[in-house]
Design an enzyme around this catalytic site. Structure first.
Site, PDB file in Angstrom:
ATOM      1  N   HIS A   1      10.938 -38.211  14.109  1.00 43.17           N
ATOM      2  CA  HIS A   1      11.485 -36.962  13.590  1.00 43.17           C
ATOM      3  C   HIS A   1      11.521 -36.963  12.067  1.00 43.17           C
ATOM      4  O   HIS A   1      11.430 -35.926  11.435  1.00 43.17           O
ATOM      5  CB  HIS A   1      12.881 -36.730  14.179  1.00 43.17           C
ATOM      6  CG  HIS A   1      12.801 -36.089  15.530  1.00 43.17           C
ATOM      7  ND1 HIS A   1      13.815 -36.127  16.441  1.00 43.17           N
ATOM      8  CD2 HIS A   1      11.812 -35.384  16.118  1.00 43.17           C
ATOM      9  CE1 HIS A   1      13.457 -35.472  17.531  1.00 43.17           C
ATOM     10  NE2 HIS A   1      12.234 -35.031  17.364  1.00 43.17           N
TER      11      HIS A   1
ATOM     12  N   GLU B   1     -14.521 -18.736  27.906  1.00 41.08           N
ATOM     13  CA  GLU B   1     -13.754 -19.985  27.964  1.00 41.08           C
ATOM     14  C   GLU B   1     -14.310 -20.938  29.002  1.00 41.08           C
ATOM     15  O   GLU B   1     -13.846 -22.064  29.145  1.00 41.08           O
ATOM     16  CB  GLU B   1     -12.296 -19.684  28.343  1.00 41.08           C
ATOM     17  CG  GLU B   1     -11.604 -18.768  27.380  1.00 41.08           C
ATOM     18  CD  GLU B   1     -10.164 -18.514  27.766  1.00 41.08           C
ATOM     19  OE1 GLU B   1      -9.289 -19.148  27.186  1.00 41.08           O
ATOM     20  OE2 GLU B   1      -9.934 -17.670  28.665  1.00 41.08           O
TER      21      GLU B   1
ATOM     22  N   ASP C   1     -10.149 -23.790  25.778  1.00 47.77           N
ATOM     23  CA  ASP C   1     -10.523 -23.939  27.184  1.00 47.77           C
ATOM     24  C   ASP C   1     -12.004 -24.255  27.341  1.00 47.77           C
ATOM     25  O   ASP C   1     -12.381 -25.057  28.192  1.00 47.77           O
ATOM     26  CB  ASP C   1     -10.156 -22.671  27.964  1.00 47.77           C
ATOM     27  CG  ASP C   1      -8.703 -22.701  28.394  1.00 47.77           C
ATOM     28  OD1 ASP C   1      -8.277 -23.753  28.896  1.00 47.77           O
ATOM     29  OD2 ASP C   1      -7.992 -21.709  28.198  1.00 47.77           O
TER      30      ASP C   1
ATOM     31  N   CYS D   1     -11.529 -17.488  18.909  1.00 49.74           N
ATOM     32  CA  CYS D   1     -10.067 -17.465  18.757  1.00 49.74           C
ATOM     33  C   CYS D   1      -9.426 -18.793  19.147  1.00 49.74           C
ATOM     34  O   CYS D   1      -8.220 -18.938  19.099  1.00 49.74           O
ATOM     35  CB  CYS D   1      -9.452 -16.321  19.558  1.00 49.74           C
ATOM     36  SG  CYS D   1      -9.763 -16.440  21.321  1.00 49.74           S
TER      37      CYS D   1
END
Ligand code: PEP
Ligand code: MG
Length: 845
Positions: free
Chosen positions: A470, A706, A730, A777
């Site tokens: 973190h 995709e 994808d 995209c």
């Protein structure tokens, strides 16, 4: 008045794969007439008998063909392989367990040779029956084919309260359906915190079960201790007054990702683009002036060393009265909570504020508090008890295999020290440093990091931690160059030493010469100039150096992001991921609700800027709680994207009507996701046209490319639609057969693989033959390095993440189309993604 007792439901996993057979039809009266007990029979297709439940082997027959497992609930489950197999006297059977062994659900118990046993026995039909049927009020056998260890073969209900076990309270335990965890890194700190806080809403005792492992669902640490992974099958078990609601709601929360959106990067993946998380970039120079570690946050800084050490906090062992110590602990925890809330209020980035939310959750962790209260009752002081508790929990996590969970030990220590300091009356002051400081510490807590004075601290190094801690995430969020896991020699550097810290390379150079310093300052100047160049490019129309326009638009989720995109210089929206309107709720959004959001987005963009709304892309890795889809072995290859919409025309039509309502106010495009076949496009388009009626001309229709099949028939598909947008996330996973969320493979699923680039090229070619435009995209469009290649392949539009708009536009402005085309032709000749990346290295940001 006592609460009515609920039945306890226990699911017994199939001990063998095969076909379920009703017990009554088994050709052996002993079983058929249920003389041994009621249950099921399986005609097996596997040869290893697995334990149907967690329990103890209380009886193993000498002939090795049968045994009894007694579960934690007292249920005695007899498993008998074949009929009359006792006569084989052990031939063909190899028991893998002994009497008295404790076995986990799915653990192999007996292996048998189906040829030997099948030839000599009457039948291989295998029985699973309950020997102490008096406990059981209801039997629900499975039907059809079952998979060993995966499917339940028999569910039994026990009368509540009959069985007295610690996991089954007076009101009976309710067990949820099995949930497959969608979280790419399992239930790490943040989803664990979300889940635990959900569990705490209920009075019931709630456990999270994975096979025979179980965790207190109200304890973040206990959940993290399960070390769950993507795809783990878990259940929620609730015992108490609100058990039914708790089990159902919490199982849904798990299925939805416990606050983590599908595709969200876990902490590890949130690393800055230049840094490969967790990979030490150690130089082989052997240069004694160079100390190296892991790149935790990119950037360059020149400054002076300030050593920072955490103070050791002493506490007494013996306590005063337990009441007094308990009160002290309570008040310290209360004050710690207020401190964390105040710190949180200073952070502007909500995802980073979540880290402190996880700290608040740890503060309330019931396991940690129980441990501390137990020690206090044994006469220890609050400080001693608390310190023992949190150190024990931190070291449990440190021993886990999962690096992401190991890193959470730092968070427990951070919260632990905060409370401890309050108990010991030690003030944990904010780190005070002079200007131009480079901080060196063994460990910096997330709280220390969040409160660093950015105007004075130019960078920091820690000898512990990694890129997934973190601390590293906070450093990236604050824009502070940082190195974790640096050579311990860094701790010996004298205060005031002049150093150059390169957060991108994970190197710290001491005693830099005049030339080193000049180079570093020059790079810092260049980086600043680049940022300015990007800011300028963002405000201009996107085009290559020779004036070829390629639209740079944004991927967004809602109207707020539409406004942010426009402010960042996006020329429109190339992908509105509409599924974000659909998740995190119990019912599908109404037409009005959806229309309001689509209209708000359209308004934010105006009539000129294109708006591409993708229809619901649910299914597979993106489940919707109110739309139960059948369980699938390969959800990525199942009902997903447009297939779901065609399967649920009611939901599809509502969405289309809502989208069409935005047509009069925007430059509207509708896009169907995950298309593999022309029939799907025709069917979806037909429904759209039916809903549009005489408004059909007001909207353009496109599909996402995709699936490799869609790219391969791009020319034919292009006749059916107005545009394509290539979803490389994808497309890459389907082309390379690598799950995009797989903890090990995801990094290798590189969209710059030449196979994916070829498919992009084919798609463009097919579309341009029919005068249709093509966008990209997927994530690769936001990678400045890939931009020249995508331009060279002929892509017309790049739809990128909002923060990437400036850098993508700036990159386009640096190349001519001739250069880009040559580059595209060159990369298509290569064989690996690594070779492509090497060739494109000069274009890296
Ligand atoms: C893609 O697959 O590249 C894409 C943009 O869609 P998502 O990431 O939403 O699946
Ligand atoms: Mg996709």
């Amino acid at each position: 008045m006592t609460a009515p007792q609920r039945p306890v439901c226990i699911e017994l996993m199939a001990p063998l794969a095969g076909v379920m057979v009703p017990l009554e039809t088994v050709p052996d009266p002993v079983f058929a007439q249920k003389m041994v007990g009621d249950g099921v029979s399986i005609d097996p297709t596997s040869d290893e008998l697995l334990s149907p439940l967690h329990g103890k082997v209380t009886q193993l027959h000498r002939a090795g063909h049968a045994l009894t497992i007694t579960g934690d609930s007292g249920l005695e489950v007899l498993l008998h392989i074949g009929l009359d197999t006792v006569l084989l006297r052990g031939e063909g059977f190899a028991p893998l367990v002994s009497e008295g062994d404790t076995v986990a659900t799915g653990q192999p118990l007996i292996r048998f040779d189906p040829v030997v046993v099948g030839a000599k026995a009457v039948s291989l039909l295998t029985q699973m029956v309950i020997a102490n049927g008096e406990l059981v009020t209801r039997y629900v056998p499975a039907k059809g084919l079952v998979t060993a260890g995966k499917d339940a073969a028999l569910s039994v209900e026990l009368a509540g309260g009959v069985v007295e076990q610690e996991t089954i309270g007076a009101t009976g335990a309710i067990l949820s359906d099995e949930v497959t965890l969608p979280n790419p890194a399992g239930l790490h700190a943040r989803p664990a915190a979300v889940f635990a806080s959900g569990a705490k809403q209920y009075k019931s005792d709630i456990r999270l079960l994975r096979g025979s492992d179980s965790a207190n669902a109200k304890s973040v640490v206990s959940i993290m201790g399960l070390a769950t992974k993507l795809g783990d099958r878990v259940r929620v078990q609730a015992t108490g007054p609100d058990a039914g609601e708790a089990a159902g709601t919490l199982a849904r929360l798990l299925a939805e990702g416990s606050g983590e959106k599908p595709g969200d990067a876990p902490e590890a993946a949130a690393a800055a683009p230049v840094a490969e998380p967790g990979v030490a970039r150690r130089t082989a120079s052997g240069d004694i002036d160079e100390l190296t570690g892991v790149s935790a946050s990119p950037g360059l800084a020149v400054g002076h060393i300030v050593q920072f050490r955490q103070e050791v906090i002493d506490v007494r062992e013996a306590g005063e009265s337990p009441q007094r110590e308990r009160a002290r602990l309570e008040s310290a925890r209360h004050e710690a909570r207020q401190q964390i809330e105040a710190l949180k209020a200073t952070l502007t980035d909500p995802s980073k504020a979540q880290i402190l939310d996880a700290h608040l959750e740890l503060l309330e962790d019931p396991d940690l508090n129980d441990m501390a209260l137990g020690s206090i009752s044994d006469g220890k002081s609050a400080g001693f008890a608390w310190r023992n508790g949190f150190q024990k929990q931190a070291s449990t996590l440190e021993k886990l295999d999962n690096p992401l969970l190991r890193e959470r030990a730092g968070d427990i220590r951070d919260v632990g020290r905060r409370v401890l300091a309050l108990l010991a009356g030690v003030t944990q002051a904010q780190i005070e440093v002079p200007a131009d400081s480079i901080l060196i510490a063994e460990e910096l807590s997330p709280s220390d990091t969040a409160s660093l004075d950015r105007s004075k601290v130019l960078g920091f190094c820690t000898t512990t931690g990694g890129a997934t801690s973190h601390v590293a995430i906070l450093a990236r969020s604050l824009g502070i160059p940082a190195i974790c896991g640096i050579d311990e020699g860094a701790l010996q550097l004298a205060n005031g030493t002049l150093v150059v810290l390169d957060g991108s390379l994970g190197s710290l150079r001491r005693n830099p010469g005049a030339e080193d310093l000049e180079k570093a300052h020059e790079r810092i100047r260049r980086q600043t100039a680049k940022r300015e160049e990007q800011d300028l490019a963002a405000s201009k129309l996107a085009m290559t150096a020779d004036g070829h326009c390629i639209e740079v638009v944004a991927n967004i989720r809602n109207a707020q992001e539409a406004r942010e995109a426009v402010a960042a210089g996006a020329e429109g929206v190339g992908l509105l991921r509409s599924e974000f309107l659909f998740d995190d709720r119990d019912t599908a959004p109404s037409e009005d609700e959806q229309a309001a959001e689509y209209c708000a987005v359209a308004e934010a963009l105006g009539r000129e800027r294109p708006l591409v709304i993708r229809t619901l892309d649910a299914g597979g890795d993106k489940p919707l709680s109110y739309m139960p889809l059948p369980k699938e072995d390969n959800p990525f290859l199942g009902l997903r994207g447009v297939r779901v919409s065609l399967d649920r025309p009611d939901i599809f039509r509502t969405q289309l009507r809502a989208i069409l309502r935005a047509a009069p106010i925007g430059n509207l495009h509708v896009m169907f996701p995950m298309v593999a076949a022309i029939e799907e496009v025709r069917a979806a388009r037909k429904i759209l046209l039916e809903e549009a009626g005489d408004r059909a001309d007001s909207v353009k229709v496109g599909v996402m490319i995709e699936v490799p099949a869609a790219a391969l028939i791009a020319e034919q598909l292009a006749r059916e639609v107005d545009f394509f947008s290539i979803g490389t996330n994808d497309l890459t996973q389907y082309t390379l057969a690598m799950d995009r969320g797989h903890p090990k493979l995801a990094k290798k699923a590189d969209a710059l693989h030449p196979a994916v680039l070829r498919l992009i090229g084919m798609t463009v070619e097919g579309a341009h033959m029919h005068g249709k435009w093509v966008g990209v995209c997927g994530g690769i469009a936001s990678d400045a390095m890939a931009v020249p290649v995508l331009a060279g392949l002929g892509v017309d539009e790049l739809s990128v993440s909002i923060p990437a708009v400036g850098s993508v536009k700036a990159q386009l402005a640096r190349v001519t189309m001739d250069e880009a085309r040559k580059l595209a032709a060159d990369v298509l000749r290569l064989g690996t993604a690594a070779e492509v990346r090497a060739l494109l290295a000069p274009y890296a940001e």
